[in-house]
Scaffold this motif. Sequence first.
Motif, PDB file in Angstrom:
ATOM      1  N   GLY A  13       0.841  -1.191   0.000  1.00 58.30           N
ATOM      2  CA  GLY A  13       0.000   0.000   0.000  1.00 58.30           C
ATOM      3  C   GLY A  13       0.875   1.239   0.000  1.00 58.30           C
ATOM      4  N   ILE A  14       0.432   2.277  -0.691  1.00 58.57           N
ATOM      5  CA  ILE A  14       1.223   3.511  -0.771  1.00 58.57           C
ATOM      6  C   ILE A  14       0.349   4.715  -0.446  1.00 58.57           C
ATOM      7  N   ILE A  15       0.807   5.506   0.521  1.00 58.20           N
ATOM      8  CA  ILE A  15       0.204   6.821   0.781  1.00 58.20           C
ATOM      9  C   ILE A  15       0.976   7.812  -0.084  1.00 58.20           C
ATOM     10  N   MET A  16       0.341   8.286  -1.115  1.00 62.06           N
ATOM     11  CA  MET A  16       1.013   9.135  -2.116  1.00 62.06           C
ATOM     12  C   MET A  16       0.969  10.584  -1.641  1.00 62.06           C
ATOM     13  N   ASP A  17       2.072  11.048  -1.057  1.00 61.22           N
ATOM     14  CA  ASP A  17       2.097  12.358  -0.415  1.00 61.22           C
ATOM     15  C   ASP A  17       3.184  13.223  -1.028  1.00 61.22           C
ATOM     16  N   GLY A  18       2.917  14.512  -1.127  1.00 59.36           N
ATOM     17  CA  GLY A  18       3.949  15.458  -1.547  1.00 59.36           C
ATOM     18  C   GLY A  18       3.675  16.180  -2.844  1.00 59.36           C
ATOM     19  N   ALA A  40       3.434   9.697 -11.818  1.00 56.44           N
ATOM     20  CA  ALA A  40       4.083   8.752 -10.901  1.00 56.44           C
ATOM     21  C   ALA A  40       3.213   7.515 -10.688  1.00 56.44           C
ATOM     22  N   VAL A  41       1.895   7.691 -10.666  1.00 58.84           N
ATOM     23  CA  VAL A  41       0.991   6.541 -10.547  1.00 58.84           C
ATOM     24  C   VAL A  41       1.226   5.575 -11.700  1.00 58.84           C
ATOM     25  N   ARG A  42       1.316   6.099 -12.901  1.00 58.98           N
ATOM     26  CA  ARG A  42       1.551   5.237 -14.071  1.00 58.98           C
ATOM     27  C   ARG A  42       2.865   4.474 -13.930  1.00 58.98           C
ATOM     28  N   ARG A  43       3.922   5.172 -13.513  1.00 64.05           N
ATOM     29  CA  ARG A  43       5.233   4.523 -13.376  1.00 64.05           C
ATOM     30  C   ARG A  43       5.189   3.406 -12.338  1.00 64.05           C
ATOM     31  N   VAL A  44       4.580   3.678 -11.211  1.00 64.76           N
ATOM     32  CA  VAL A  44       4.605   2.719 -10.103  1.00 64.76           C
ATOM     33  C   VAL A  44       3.711   1.522 -10.401  1.00 64.76           C
ATOM     34  N   VAL A  45       2.576   1.734 -11.026  1.00 64.25           N
ATOM     35  CA  VAL A  45       1.709   0.607 -11.391  1.00 64.25           C
ATOM     36  C   VAL A  45       2.434  -0.303 -12.380  1.00 64.25           C
ATOM     37  N   ARG A  46       3.075   0.279 -13.383  1.00 62.68           N
ATOM     38  CA  ARG A  46       3.809  -0.531 -14.358  1.00 62.68           C
ATOM     39  C   ARG A  46       4.956  -1.286 -13.695  1.00 62.68           C
ATOM     40  N   GLU A 218      10.417   3.654 -10.004  1.00 63.21           N
ATOM     41  CA  GLU A 218      10.869   2.285  -9.770  1.00 63.21           C
ATOM     42  C   GLU A 218      12.080   2.196  -8.835  1.00 63.21           C
ATOM     43  N   PRO A 219      13.081   3.084  -8.938  1.00 62.14           N
ATOM     44  CA  PRO A 219      14.209   2.981  -7.996  1.00 62.14           C
ATOM     45  C   PRO A 219      13.769   3.130  -6.544  1.00 62.14           C
ATOM     46  N   GLU A 220      12.862   4.072  -6.281  1.00 57.54           N
ATOM     47  CA  GLU A 220      12.381   4.272  -4.912  1.00 57.54           C
ATOM     48  C   GLU A 220      11.537   3.078  -4.457  1.00 57.54           C
ATOM     49  N   LEU A 221      10.788   2.490  -5.389  1.00 56.50           N
ATOM     50  CA  LEU A 221      10.015   1.298  -5.045  1.00 56.50           C
ATOM     51  C   LEU A 221      10.944   0.148  -4.676  1.00 56.50           C
TER      52      LEU A 221
END
Length: 270
Positions: A13-18, A40-46, A218-221
């Motif tokens: 789960g991600i709280i998308m803040d900032g 960023a949502v698109r990048r992280v989902v992919r 992706e690097p942060e994920l």
Amino acid sequence: MSDSSDRLPRHVGIIMDGNGRWAMERGLRREHGHSKGADAVRRVVRASRRIGLDALTLFAFSSQNWDRPPREVFHLMHLLRRYLIEERAEILDNGIRLTTVGDIQRLPRMVLRPLTELMEASAHNREMVLCLALSYGGRETIASAARDVARAVARGDIDPESVDAELFGRFLPTSELLPPLDLLIRTSGERRISNFFLWEVAYAELHFSEALWPDFGEPELWNALNDYANRERRFGLTSAQIKAQLEERELPGRPALSGVVADPLVEPGH
């Protein structure tokens, strides 16, 4: 552990803040930050689909966010509608099942229609679950479940003495939609849960990223996943008990344990 997939969390789960802070630091309106956050949502989902997560929940809009300025709320709803329309083909082509938690009936029709249509169209997909928390609040969800339990008791369907944590959890929407939450990520350096998955977070690992959400990718994920892989998840047990379970797991014919991770992950190619 021989297979890196054993060390992946099943449900993140991600709280998308900032978003707002990202825009303000650049002298831009908050709406610009939300637009970059949608990227960023698109990048992280992919990335999540490519990495092999079973489920990803994004805290997209809280129950309290309705109190934000109307212009900002309208912009957020417009971004959500655009995402649902533009990403429909990719979601379906990649076997992603879209679902939601929250009071989605409060959403405007321009959002609710493409949302429900995509949920129906993707209902049989099995590669990954993408859950959007929309008009969602953890306290509100627990209160709603408590009302449902009270009604069941009043009807005589449930003995009040049988109400325990396991039974109560079945009344939460996540019990059927999603696997247990393994890892909760919050971006922007804030260290609070902000009314998100208050019940589900009980035994989840927490990771706080300094990256503002528009800069998260992706690097942060992978940083969060490696952090998770280095944790010892004890679920109330001792380290010695966990070690004994791991040793027992290695015996021939023993089934694999779930939920216990030891070795770090590494990003493919690194």
